[in-house]
Design an enzyme around this catalytic site. Structure first.
Site, mmCIF file in Angstrom:
data_model
loop_
_atom_site.group_PDB
_atom_site.id
_atom_site.type_symbol
_atom_site.label_atom_id
_atom_site.label_comp_id
_atom_site.label_asym_id
_atom_site.label_seq_id
_atom_site.Cartn_x
_atom_site.Cartn_y
_atom_site.Cartn_z
ATOM 1 N N SER A 135 -4.498 0.218 -4.015
ATOM 2 C CA SER A 135 -5.424 1.348 -4.057
ATOM 3 C C SER A 135 -5.279 2.104 -5.374
ATOM 4 O O SER A 135 -4.206 2.097 -5.992
ATOM 5 C CB SER A 135 -5.066 2.291 -2.902
ATOM 6 O OG SER A 135 -5.695 3.535 -3.058
ATOM 7 N N TYR A 148 1.291 7.316 1.287
ATOM 8 C CA TYR A 148 0.370 6.191 1.115
ATOM 9 C C TYR A 148 0.384 5.728 -0.349
ATOM 10 O O TYR A 148 0.508 4.536 -0.634
ATOM 11 C CB TYR A 148 -1.035 6.624 1.531
ATOM 12 C CG TYR A 148 -2.105 5.586 1.302
ATOM 13 C CD1 TYR A 148 -2.284 4.533 2.189
ATOM 14 C CD2 TYR A 148 -2.955 5.664 0.190
ATOM 15 C CE1 TYR A 148 -3.275 3.583 1.977
ATOM 16 C CE2 TYR A 148 -3.943 4.725 -0.030
ATOM 17 C CZ TYR A 148 -4.103 3.683 0.869
ATOM 18 O OH TYR A 148 -5.088 2.740 0.647
HETATM 19 N N1 LIG Z 1 -11.169 2.215 2.675
HETATM 20 C C1 LIG Z 1 -10.743 2.652 1.504
HETATM 21 O O1 LIG Z 1 -11.310 3.620 0.948
HETATM 22 C C2 LIG Z 1 -9.594 1.970 0.812
HETATM 23 C C3 LIG Z 1 -9.314 2.364 -0.500
HETATM 24 C C4 LIG Z 1 -8.263 1.759 -1.172
HETATM 25 C C5 LIG Z 1 -7.519 0.780 -0.551
HETATM 26 N N2 LIG Z 1 -7.804 0.419 0.734
HETATM 27 C C6 LIG Z 1 -6.961 -0.595 1.361
HETATM 28 O O2 LIG Z 1 -7.767 -1.621 1.905
HETATM 29 C C7 LIG Z 1 -7.101 -2.200 3.017
HETATM 30 C C8 LIG Z 1 -8.044 -2.244 4.209
HETATM 31 O O3 LIG Z 1 -8.397 -0.912 4.532
HETATM 32 P P1 LIG Z 1 -9.681 -0.522 5.404
HETATM 33 O O4 LIG Z 1 -10.361 0.573 4.714
HETATM 34 O O5 LIG Z 1 -10.446 -1.730 5.785
HETATM 35 O O6 LIG Z 1 -8.918 0.104 6.679
HETATM 36 P P2 LIG Z 1 -9.292 0.113 8.216
HETATM 37 O O7 LIG Z 1 -10.750 0.006 8.434
HETATM 38 O O8 LIG Z 1 -8.552 1.257 8.805
HETATM 39 O O9 LIG Z 1 -8.626 -1.265 8.745
HETATM 40 C C9 LIG Z 1 -7.226 -1.431 8.686
HETATM 41 C C10 LIG Z 1 -6.875 -2.803 9.208
HETATM 42 O O10 LIG Z 1 -5.429 -2.923 9.206
HETATM 43 C C11 LIG Z 1 -4.997 -3.368 10.491
HETATM 44 N N3 LIG Z 1 -3.681 -2.845 10.848
HETATM 45 C C12 LIG Z 1 -3.300 -1.545 10.880
HETATM 46 N N4 LIG Z 1 -2.047 -1.454 11.357
HETATM 47 C C13 LIG Z 1 -1.633 -2.719 11.624
HETATM 48 C C14 LIG Z 1 -0.439 -3.280 12.152
HETATM 49 N N5 LIG Z 1 0.603 -2.511 12.517
HETATM 50 N N6 LIG Z 1 -0.366 -4.618 12.306
HETATM 51 C C15 LIG Z 1 -1.410 -5.412 11.967
HETATM 52 N N7 LIG Z 1 -2.564 -4.948 11.460
HETATM 53 C C16 LIG Z 1 -2.674 -3.607 11.298
HETATM 54 C C17 LIG Z 1 -6.074 -2.834 11.464
HETATM 55 O O11 LIG Z 1 -6.136 -3.658 12.623
HETATM 56 P P3 LIG Z 1 -5.572 -3.232 14.066
HETATM 57 O O12 LIG Z 1 -5.742 -1.746 14.206
HETATM 58 O O13 LIG Z 1 -6.406 -4.046 14.990
HETATM 59 O O14 LIG Z 1 -4.146 -3.668 14.065
HETATM 60 C C18 LIG Z 1 -7.353 -3.029 10.638
HETATM 61 O O15 LIG Z 1 -7.825 -4.343 10.777
HETATM 62 C C19 LIG Z 1 -5.849 -1.345 3.271
HETATM 63 O O16 LIG Z 1 -4.723 -1.972 2.721
HETATM 64 C C20 LIG Z 1 -6.162 -0.070 2.523
HETATM 65 O O17 LIG Z 1 -4.991 0.604 2.130
HETATM 66 C C21 LIG Z 1 -8.825 0.997 1.427
#
Ligand SMILES: NC(=O)c1ccc[n+]([C@@H]2O[C@H](COP(=O)([O-])OP(=O)(O)OC[C@H]3O[C@@H](n4cnc5c(N)ncnc54)[C@H](OP(=O)(O)O)[C@@H]3O)[C@@H](O)[C@H]2O)c1
Length: 269
Positions: A135, A148
């Site tokens: 990120s 984070y």
């Molecule tokens: N959205 C943004 O603005 C943004 C920006 C920068 C970076 N990112 C990064 O992009 C990646 C995806 O983020 P997103 O925005 O798609 O988030 P999200 O919609 O909250 O999805 C998070 C995913 O991680 C899984 N997860 C969470 N805890 C877990 C655990 N204990 N074991 C296994 N799986 C787990 C969740 O599945 P379950 O709940 O089913 O386990 C879900 O599939 C992350 O690494 C995040 O830090 C996101």
């Protein structure tokens, strides 16, 4: 890497960016192994794209132990995408120890451990690719995202070191550094006032804009196909990683050509 017929493991595949990564890798001809806690969500998506679902809590060290071998029983995995993550947005002083522990396990320890397990089979095959989703918070001190940001800074630094170590092995790496992406996570980060106002300020200064998850997923798939070392989105926010990585590029140049294998072959240091 040509993805037709390859097997790709995506963590955090139940929703958000992970879900779109599953769709895009499948559209590129790969068979996808989906990992997340929500079994019904990943089972349904796996059925839709002809992949395999593996419900795993990445927070749980015993569940993580040997997970790569268990998934490879159903076929060799060529690409590991460490996408699962949690945010824990809020005032650091008000956070509790268990939540910090969980965040570091999911965002940093699990990806590093999955890389370690994956390399046990990728290196002997002389082929493979690792994608780590980090990120811009690794570089930008966002209020409310201290833990984070620390976890993502660790993941970015780890990926840079790993890339240097894997040079010439046939195993590639891609570090993905993202600004806002329209998912549940970005909504969470905007529920905390100071964090929301920081987002509003960077947007007002036109330094960032929220992206759709499918746009991000297509860029990641293209990066794997072209063996690109990094994906930085949105484009307008690239100044942050460029500035933050400048010292890394200098040390990269200094270390190119350093013999990394002699000691392993038993030669004198
Ligand atoms: N959205 C943004 O603005 C943004 C920006 C920068 C970076 N990112 C990064 O992009 C990646 C995806 O983020 P997103 O925005 O798609 O988030 P999200 O919609 O909250 O999805 C998070 C995913 O991680 C899984 N997860 C969470 N805890 C877990 C655990 N204990 N074991 C296994 N799986 C787990 C969740 O599945 P379950 O709940 O089913 O386990 C879900 O599939 C992350 O690494 C995040 O830090 C996101």
């Amino acid at each position: 890497m040509q993805l037709q017929g390859r097997r790709v493991l995506v963590t955090g595949a139940s929703r958000g960016i992970g879900r779109e990564l599953v769709n895009e890798f499948a559209a590129a001809g790969a068979r996808v192994a989906l990992v997340a806690r929500s079994a019904p969500a990943i089972e349904k998506l796996a059925a839709d794209v002809g992949g395999d679902a593996y419900p795993v809590d990445l927070c749980d060290a015993s569940a993580l132990d040997g997970v790569w071998s268990r998934i490879e029983r159903d076929g060799d995995v060529d690409v590991l995408v460490n996408n699962a993550g949690v945010d824990m947005t809020g005032r650091f002083a008000a956070s509790d120890a268990a939540a910090i522990d969980a965040l570091l396990r999911i965002n940093l320890i699990a990806p590093i451990e999955l890389c370690r397990q994956a390399l046990q089979t990728m290196l002997p095959r002389g082929r493979g690719h690792v994608v780590n989703v980090s990120s811009l918070a690794a570089m930008i001190p966002f209020p409310g995202l201290s833990s984070y940001g620390a976890s993502k800074a660790g993941l970015s630094r780890f990926t840079a070191g790993l890339r240097a170590e894997l040079r010439g092995t046939g195993v590639g790496t891609t570090l993905v550094e993202l600004g806002g992406v329209r998912t549940q996570m970005v909504e969470n980060t905007r529920e905390y006032g100071p964090s929301r106002r920081a987002w509003e300020r960077v947007e007002k200064l036109q330094l960032s804009v929220d992206l759709d998850a499918d746009v991000v997923a297509r860029s990641v798939v293209r990066a794997v196909q072209r063996d690109r070392p990094s994906v930085q989105l949105p484009r307008r926010a690239r100044a942050y990683p460029w500035l933050a990585h400048a010292p890394w590029r200098i040390t990269d140049m200094l270390l190119i050509g350093v013999d990394r294998h002699t000691d392993e072959q038993g030669d004198e240091p």
